[in-house]
Write a protein that holds these residues in place. Structure first.
Motif, short mmCIF file in Angstrom:
data_model
loop_
_atom_site.label_atom_id
_atom_site.label_comp_id
_atom_site.label_asym_id
_atom_site.label_seq_id
_atom_site.Cartn_x
_atom_site.Cartn_y
_atom_site.Cartn_z
N UNK A 225 42.30 83.78 77.44
CA UNK A 225 42.44 84.44 78.74
C UNK A 225 42.46 83.39 79.84
N UNK A 226 41.56 82.42 79.74
CA UNK A 226 41.49 81.37 80.76
C UNK A 226 42.78 80.56 80.81
N UNK A 227 43.42 80.40 79.66
CA UNK A 227 44.70 79.66 79.60
C UNK A 227 45.89 80.52 79.99
N UNK A 228 45.65 81.82 80.15
CA UNK A 228 46.75 82.73 80.48
C UNK A 228 47.68 83.00 79.32
N UNK A 229 47.15 82.93 78.10
CA UNK A 229 48.01 83.09 76.93
C UNK A 229 47.64 84.36 76.16
N UNK A 230 47.96 85.48 76.76
CA UNK A 230 47.71 86.79 76.15
C UNK A 230 48.38 86.89 74.79
N UNK A 231 49.55 86.23 74.68
CA UNK A 231 50.33 86.33 73.44
C UNK A 231 49.72 85.55 72.28
N UNK A 232 48.60 84.84 72.51
CA UNK A 232 47.93 84.22 71.38
C UNK A 232 47.37 85.28 70.44
N UNK A 233 46.80 86.32 71.01
CA UNK A 233 46.17 87.36 70.20
C UNK A 233 47.03 88.61 70.09
N UNK A 234 47.83 88.89 71.13
CA UNK A 234 48.65 90.11 71.14
C UNK A 234 50.12 89.75 70.88
N UNK A 235 50.76 90.53 70.03
CA UNK A 235 52.21 90.38 69.85
C UNK A 235 52.89 91.13 70.99
N UNK A 236 53.61 90.45 71.86
CA UNK A 236 54.16 91.11 73.04
C UNK A 236 55.27 92.11 72.75
N UNK A 237 55.77 92.14 71.52
CA UNK A 237 56.81 93.12 71.19
C UNK A 237 56.22 94.38 70.56
N UNK A 238 55.25 94.19 69.67
CA UNK A 238 54.62 95.32 69.02
C UNK A 238 54.30 95.00 67.57
N UNK A 239 53.49 95.83 66.95
CA UNK A 239 53.23 95.72 65.51
C UNK A 239 52.49 96.97 65.05
N UNK A 240 51.76 96.88 63.96
CA UNK A 240 51.12 98.07 63.40
C UNK A 240 49.77 98.37 64.05
N UNK A 241 49.34 97.59 65.02
CA UNK A 241 48.08 97.81 65.71
C UNK A 241 48.35 98.36 67.11
N UNK A 242 47.55 99.36 67.51
CA UNK A 242 47.79 100.00 68.80
C UNK A 242 47.72 99.03 69.97
N UNK A 243 46.86 98.02 69.81
CA UNK A 243 46.71 97.03 70.88
C UNK A 243 47.55 95.79 70.62
N UNK A 244 48.42 95.89 69.65
CA UNK A 244 49.36 94.83 69.30
C UNK A 244 48.65 93.54 68.87
N UNK A 245 47.43 93.67 68.31
CA UNK A 245 46.73 92.48 67.82
C UNK A 245 47.50 91.90 66.64
N UNK A 246 47.58 90.61 66.59
CA UNK A 246 48.37 89.97 65.53
C UNK A 246 47.76 90.18 64.15
N UNK A 247 46.44 90.25 64.07
CA UNK A 247 45.74 90.54 62.81
C UNK A 247 44.62 91.52 63.12
N UNK A 248 43.90 91.99 62.08
CA UNK A 248 42.71 92.78 62.34
C UNK A 248 41.70 91.90 63.09
N UNK A 249 40.76 92.54 63.79
CA UNK A 249 39.91 91.80 64.73
C UNK A 249 39.19 90.63 64.06
N UNK A 250 38.55 90.87 62.91
CA UNK A 250 37.76 89.81 62.27
C UNK A 250 38.66 88.63 61.88
N UNK A 251 39.80 88.93 61.29
CA UNK A 251 40.72 87.86 60.88
C UNK A 251 41.25 87.10 62.10
N UNK A 252 41.52 87.86 63.17
CA UNK A 252 42.04 87.23 64.39
C UNK A 252 41.02 86.26 64.98
N UNK A 253 39.77 86.71 65.09
CA UNK A 253 38.73 85.87 65.71
C UNK A 253 38.43 84.64 64.85
#
Length: 348
Positions: free
Chosen positions: A248-276
């Motif tokens: 967030x501080x770097x302004x890189x929302x697309x690190x965690x969210x896929x800006x086009x879309x995916x199978x997660x409602x919040x467009x997270x690139x992976x499930x929360x635990x795997x993402x973190x």
């Protein structure tokens, strides 16, 4: 002696002639059939457009991704839209090196073969963030390529800012990038094909300025100012809270969210635990929060979330992934003592 020389000459000629025939019948080394992508190119999106040179007397094409068949298509005059090329959509699933191969057949006999590698890069974990120097970013939408395509296609940006297409297939982007629509959840600008007027302005930012003028559909990196144009409630909050998560501080929302879309409602690139744990790798193997008398660490997954039993316990059960006024990005104890936060679940 003369006979020996004659037989040697015959053998050498046969060997060379056989190799020449073989190189003409199939090829796998010089990428002469695959026009796009370029060999050893870097992809940051998992949507890949494959363009193959059309060859006479090919009635079937097989496309393999990492040796698995992803396209098996009969080629008929009715199925071919272009006279000179064949076009396929492919989705990359595995980060890192991906091998793409094509095989062409005529009456069940293989008549062409070609392959190349691309690198699917991640801007998250270090393992896939830095490909070797042999891989390069190559942009399709440059003047040279667009000039070729414009002989048949309208390559202009047919969008009006803020106005969606009545039929998304009317977008000039749709035909080549329609595979994006295979996602379960779509981000609104992508779903409405407002590519250029929403995000892909062609401008470069601080983190991708080396690509300036390489593509008319480049996006600014960091991308947060573009995201916050629509997500105004985050804009107000992000700069009021005391602590900000690094992306967030770097302004890189697309690190965690896929800006086009995916199978997660919040467009997270992976499930929360795997993402973190992609960045916080120590949380995969080391105890977290406490080590109890029974030598069991506090769970970080695999349990119901006591604050919301409809969800599984995960990192965001306790931590705010964006901003917080509390140390360790904890949610909601409002600086009144961390134990109060623990007591939300451990009431006795």
């Amino acid at each position: 002696m003369v006979k020996k020389i004659f037989y040697c000459f015959i053998c050498l000629f046969t060997f060379l002639f056989a190799n020449e025939l073989d190189s003409k019948s199939t090829t796998s080394s010089n990428s002469s059939y695959i026009i796009w992508p370029k060999s050893n190119s870097i992809y940051e999106s998992n949507y890949l457009s494959l363009i193959v040179k059309k060859v006479d007397k090919v009635d079937k094409i097989i496309v393999l991704l990492n040796d698995e068949v992803v396209v098996d298509k009969k080629i008929t005059p009715q199925s071919v839209k272009h006279e000179d090329i064949l076009y396929f959509n492919i989705k990359l699933y595995d980060l890192g090196i991906n091998k793409i191969s094509i095989k062409g057949f005529y009456k069940d006999k293989k008549v062409l073969e070609d392959s190349l590698e691309v690198f699917f890069r991640s801007i998250l974990g270090k393992k896939y963030r830095y490909p070797s120097s042999k891989y390069k970013r190559v942009f399709f939408h440059n003047q040279e390529n667009e000039k070729l395509c414009s002989e048949c296609h309208d390559m202009s940006v047919n969008e009006i800012k803020g106005v969606v297409f009545h039929n998304s297939e009317d977008s000039n982007c749709y035909e080549c990038h329609k595979y994006m629509m295979s996602e379960k959840y779509m981000h609104a600008p992508a779903a409405n094909w407002l590519c250029a007027t929403s995000c892909h302005s062609g401008k470069a930012g601080e983190f991708n300025k080396k690509y300036k003028d390489k593509s008319k559909f480049l996006y600014e990196d960091p991308i947060a100012p573009i995201c916050l144009n629509c997500h105004e409630k985050f804009k107000k909050r992000f700069y009021k809270e005391k602590y900000r998560h690094e992306p967030v501080d770097d302004g890189r929302c697309n690190k965690c969210h896929n800006p086009h879309g995916n199978n997660d409602k919040k467009f997270l690139r992976y499930d929360v635990w795997s993402l973190c744990t992609t960045c916080h790798t120590d949380k995969k193997t080391q105890p977290h929060v406490v080590m109890t008398f029974s030598k069991k660490a506090h769970p970080t997954r695999g349990k119901k979330d006591p604050t919301d039993p409809t969800k599984e316990l995960s990192c965001i059960s306790c931590h705010n992934p964006h901003v917080s006024n509390n140390g360790f990005m904890l949610k909601g104890y409002r600086g009144k003592g961390m134990m109060l936060w623990c007591a939300k679940c451990h009431k006795k």
